[in-house]
Scaffold this motif. Structure first.
Motif, mmCIF file in Angstrom:
data_model
loop_
_atom_site.group_PDB
_atom_site.id
_atom_site.type_symbol
_atom_site.label_atom_id
_atom_site.label_comp_id
_atom_site.label_asym_id
_atom_site.label_seq_id
_atom_site.Cartn_x
_atom_site.Cartn_y
_atom_site.Cartn_z
ATOM 1 N N SER A 11 0.827 -1.210 0.000
ATOM 2 C CA SER A 11 0.000 0.000 0.000
ATOM 3 C C SER A 11 0.861 1.259 0.000
ATOM 4 N N LEU A 71 -4.815 -4.924 -3.642
ATOM 5 C CA LEU A 71 -5.771 -3.819 -3.554
ATOM 6 C C LEU A 71 -6.778 -3.963 -4.693
ATOM 7 N N SER A 72 -8.034 -3.696 -4.397
ATOM 8 C CA SER A 72 -9.057 -3.803 -5.438
ATOM 9 C C SER A 72 -9.019 -2.570 -6.334
ATOM 10 N N GLN A 75 -10.561 0.258 -4.475
ATOM 11 C CA GLN A 75 -9.670 0.821 -3.457
ATOM 12 C C GLN A 75 -8.632 1.740 -4.098
ATOM 13 N N GLY A 79 -8.736 5.679 -3.319
ATOM 14 C CA GLY A 79 -7.467 6.195 -2.786
ATOM 15 C C GLY A 79 -6.930 7.323 -3.651
ATOM 16 N N VAL A 115 -13.956 6.191 1.532
ATOM 17 C CA VAL A 115 -12.857 5.319 1.961
ATOM 18 C C VAL A 115 -13.384 4.245 2.918
ATOM 19 N N TYR A 116 -14.218 4.648 3.856
ATOM 20 C CA TYR A 116 -14.781 3.681 4.804
ATOM 21 C C TYR A 116 -15.512 2.558 4.071
ATOM 22 N N ILE A 118 -15.355 1.567 0.916
ATOM 23 C CA ILE A 118 -14.554 0.791 -0.026
ATOM 24 C C ILE A 118 -13.534 -0.107 0.674
ATOM 25 N N PHE A 119 -12.988 0.350 1.810
ATOM 26 C CA PHE A 119 -11.925 -0.418 2.482
ATOM 27 C C PHE A 119 -12.423 -1.312 3.609
ATOM 28 N N ARG A 120 -13.703 -1.228 3.967
ATOM 29 C CA ARG A 120 -14.196 -2.119 5.038
ATOM 30 C C ARG A 120 -14.278 -3.536 4.509
ATOM 31 N N ASN A 121 -14.255 -4.463 5.428
ATOM 32 C CA ASN A 121 -14.319 -5.890 5.032
ATOM 33 C C ASN A 121 -15.723 -6.351 4.845
#
Length: 121
Positions: A11, A71-72, A75, A79, A115-116, A118-121
């Protein structure tokens, strides 16, 4: 002791290259407004394309490193939008002399939400 970019987390490698590429992109897109306002538009376009080459030389490997490293696509894109806003605000205020507006904060908070999600599981 030697340093290698590959020793950094994926990252950091990916987003570090995207930050650098965005610096070039911002100058390519908007720098001509300050320095080439009196020149023909095509002159500014050619100079901007020359600057944008360096953007792509950093952006393409940054995205490839990030994507290959897990990274997707989403993401990487979100980003990049966060990076774009951060660099644009600094460019607009420090380089172009634009006033710092609260709208930049509100836009940034919207990106925090993006961001929350897109990056959460």
């Amino acid at each position: 002791m030697s340093f290698s970019l590959s020793s950094l987390p994926i990252s950091v490698q990916a987003f570090g290259l995207l930050v650098l590429s965005n610096l070039f992109m911002t100058f390519a897109w908007y720098g001509h407004l300050k320095h080439q306002a009196g020149q023909a538009w095509w002159t500014a376009a050619l100079i901007s394309w020359g600057i944008a080459l360096f953007e792509y030389l950093l952006q393409v490997p940054g995205n490839r490193i990030g994507y290959a490293g897990g990274l997707s696509l989403a993401q990487l894109k979100i980003g990049q939008e966060v990076i774009t806003l951060a660099i644009f605000v600094a460019f607009a205020t420090l380089y172009m002399g634009e006033p710092l507006k609260m709208d930049y904060l509100w836009a940034g908070l919207c990106l925090v939400g993006a961001v929350y999600f897109i990056f959460r599981n």
